[in-house]
Design a protein around this motif. Structure first.
Motif, PDB file in Angstrom:
ATOM      1  N   UNK A   5       0.855  -0.857  -0.231  1.00  0.00           N
ATOM      2  CA  UNK A   5       0.318  -0.184   0.066  1.00  0.00           C
ATOM      3  C   UNK A   5       0.683   1.436  -0.051  1.00  0.00           C
ATOM      4  N   UNK A   6       1.737   1.187   0.936  1.00  0.00           N
ATOM      5  CA  UNK A   6       2.630   2.017   0.222  1.00  0.00           C
ATOM      6  C   UNK A   6       3.612   2.415  -0.750  1.00  0.00           C
ATOM      7  N   UNK A   7       3.846   1.400  -1.638  1.00  0.00           N
ATOM      8  CA  UNK A   7       4.162   0.865  -2.773  1.00  0.00           C
ATOM      9  C   UNK A   7       3.772   2.307  -4.048  1.00  0.00           C
ATOM     10  N   UNK A   8       2.049   1.725  -3.542  1.00  0.00           N
ATOM     11  CA  UNK A   8       0.909   2.614  -4.574  1.00  0.00           C
ATOM     12  C   UNK A   8       0.719   3.643  -4.211  1.00  0.00           C
ATOM     13  N   UNK A  14      -5.635   8.094   2.055  1.00  0.00           N
ATOM     14  CA  UNK A  14      -6.833   8.053   1.846  1.00  0.00           C
ATOM     15  C   UNK A  14      -6.093   6.544   0.777  1.00  0.00           C
ATOM     16  N   UNK A  15      -6.466   4.815   1.391  1.00  0.00           N
ATOM     17  CA  UNK A  15      -6.183   3.639   0.936  1.00  0.00           C
ATOM     18  C   UNK A  15      -6.660   3.482  -0.281  1.00  0.00           C
ATOM     19  N   UNK A  16      -6.083   3.143  -1.593  1.00  0.00           N
ATOM     20  CA  UNK A  16      -7.116   2.838  -2.612  1.00  0.00           C
ATOM     21  C   UNK A  16      -6.407   1.565  -4.177  1.00  0.00           C
ATOM     22  N   UNK A  17      -4.849   1.659  -3.597  1.00  0.00           N
ATOM     23  CA  UNK A  17      -4.829  -0.147  -4.518  1.00  0.00           C
ATOM     24  C   UNK A  17      -3.433  -0.161  -3.403  1.00  0.00           C
ATOM     25  N   UNK A  18      -2.510  -0.912  -3.844  1.00  0.00           N
ATOM     26  CA  UNK A  18      -1.784  -2.033  -3.721  1.00  0.00           C
ATOM     27  C   UNK A  18      -0.494  -2.312  -4.518  1.00  0.00           C
ATOM     28  N   UNK A  19       0.490  -2.497  -4.455  1.00  0.00           N
ATOM     29  CA  UNK A  19       1.519  -3.300  -5.536  1.00  0.00           C
ATOM     30  C   UNK A  19       1.503  -4.155  -4.729  1.00  0.00           C
ATOM     31  N   UNK A  61     -11.452  -4.962   2.995  1.00  0.00           N
ATOM     32  CA  UNK A  61     -11.987  -3.802   4.054  1.00  0.00           C
ATOM     33  C   UNK A  61     -10.223  -3.064   3.465  1.00  0.00           C
ATOM     34  N   UNK A  62      -9.616  -3.494   2.484  1.00  0.00           N
ATOM     35  CA  UNK A  62      -7.958  -2.422   2.713  1.00  0.00           C
ATOM     36  C   UNK A  62      -8.240  -1.232   2.257  1.00  0.00           C
ATOM     37  N   UNK A  63      -9.263  -0.957   0.960  1.00  0.00           N
ATOM     38  CA  UNK A  63      -9.932   0.279   0.397  1.00  0.00           C
ATOM     39  C   UNK A  63     -10.365   1.304   2.269  1.00  0.00           C
TER      40      UNK A  63
END
Length: 359
Positions: A205-208, A222-227, A243-245
């Motif tokens: 999530x940090x890297x995206x 706002x956490x919207x995506x992950x690598x 619930x990651x978003x």
């Protein structure tokens, strides 16, 4: 002498006959199966059912449906609809590769209990989490095969699991936590660790994370995506769980620090014009430099990025944040997971919460 009717026969009016359907290859004992009939044609009905059953067994024995194929069918039908794409890729598809590599094209009808036990012995070097998942998948695969008439009896009986004990997750205590934050604010590679220590983001999530995802006026990330990675290729997903978003509130210190940080890339921890960065490269390059310098200067142990996330969850808990709120911030769907994995009780924590009975 006339046989006494069983309880089921008395209640239903059925007539039961037990017939030999095979021999257990492990013990050499005969395997019996009950067949039922009713009325005057009971014996004839039982014989017909027995013949049909044995014919089906012959067809099963001749079946070339492989264990790996049945395993994949079970995953597609029973797990893909109920888990996230990331979980399916990283857990189930990964486990399927291990199973396929070992059993190759072996038909499921010919897999014996000893074969399964040898599989777990061969994979004893894997960690406990991976072994537990393989155990779960194979057990359910054989149950699925029985339900779909691919096998008559499961060989998954009395299987022993082997595996290395899981590595104990570490978390910084309160003093180390605040020292690490202060160190991160001064270090050239400290931005990523600072954000994780202040928000509990996962590495992917940090890297995206993009600067456009950070709402500084409202103090929200706002956490919207992950690598993540699939088949060796880096991909962007919506995250590890449903619930990651999510939206993560941040404090004034975090907002002020981010506002004062120079934006060198669309990606918060990126380089150049890319809107994301490689999590593996980031961990072994930027983060490695930071955490090594921090450990050398302070003497605190080297923690992984994920353990910094653990530390954040632990700090929230120690400062009396409700578990429901912690679970939402961490992106979990299960309070039990938050309690078991992200809450690290020390003896001092327990002492402060235990009320000893007194007279």
């Amino acid at each position: 002498m006339r046989r006494t009717k069983t309880k089921r026969e008395k209640e239903t009016g059925l007539i039961e006959r037990k017939k030999v359907i095979g021999v257990d290859p492990m013990t050499g004992k005969k395997i019996y199966h009950s067949f039922y009939g009713r009325g005057r044609r009971a014996e004839e009905q039982i014989d017909e059912k027995y013949k049909a059953f044995m014919l089906n067994q012959e067809l099963i024995a001749e079946s070339n449906e492989t264990l790996a194929a049945v395993c994949e069918h079970w995953m597609e039908n029973c797990k893909r609809p109920v888990v996230s794409d990331l979980t399916y890729t990283q857990t189930y598809e990964y486990s399927l590769k291990i199973i396929t590599r070992y059993f190759e094209d072996q038909p499921i009808a010919k897999v014996k209990q000893a074969d399964i036990q040898k599989f777990f012995v061969a994979n004893r070097g894997r960690n406990k989490w991976a072994i537990d998942k393989l155990y779960y998948i194979l057990k359910n695969t054989f149950d699925y095969a029985i339900q779909n008439d691919l096998i008559v009896k499961t060989p998954f009986i009395d299987i022993r699991k082997y595996g290395k004990p899981p590595k104990q997750k570490q978390a910084y205590d309160e003093e180390a936590y605040f020292k690490c934050i202060a160190f991160a604010k001064m270090h050239p590679d400290g931005l990523g660790p600072f954000i994780i220590l202040k928000s509990g983001l996962r590495r992917g999530e940090l890297c995206a994370l993009r600067w456009s995802d950070i709402d500084l006026p409202n103090k929200i990330i706002n956490v919207r995506r992950a690598v993540t990675f699939k088949d060796g290729s880096m991909i962007i997903t919506q995250g590890k769980t449903r619930n990651a978003v999510r939206q993560i509130p941040i404090d004034t210190e975090t907002a002020d620090f981010l506002a004062a940080t120079e934006r060198k890339s669309p990606c918060v921890v990126g380089h150049g014009q890319s809107d994301h960065t490689d999590p593996k490269n980031y961990a072994r390059r930027d983060y490695h430099r930071f955490i090594t310098d921090f450990s050398n200067e302070t003497g605190y142990p080297v923690l992984s990025l994920h353990e910094l996330r653990h530390t954040y969850g632990t700090m929230l808990y120690r400062f009396h944040t409700p578990l429901e709120a912690i679970a939402k911030v961490m992106g979990h769907s299960s309070l039990e997971l938050t309690r078991k994995i992200y809450v690290h009780d020390t003896v001092d924590d327990l002492k402060s919460r235990i009320i000893f009975p007194t007279i």
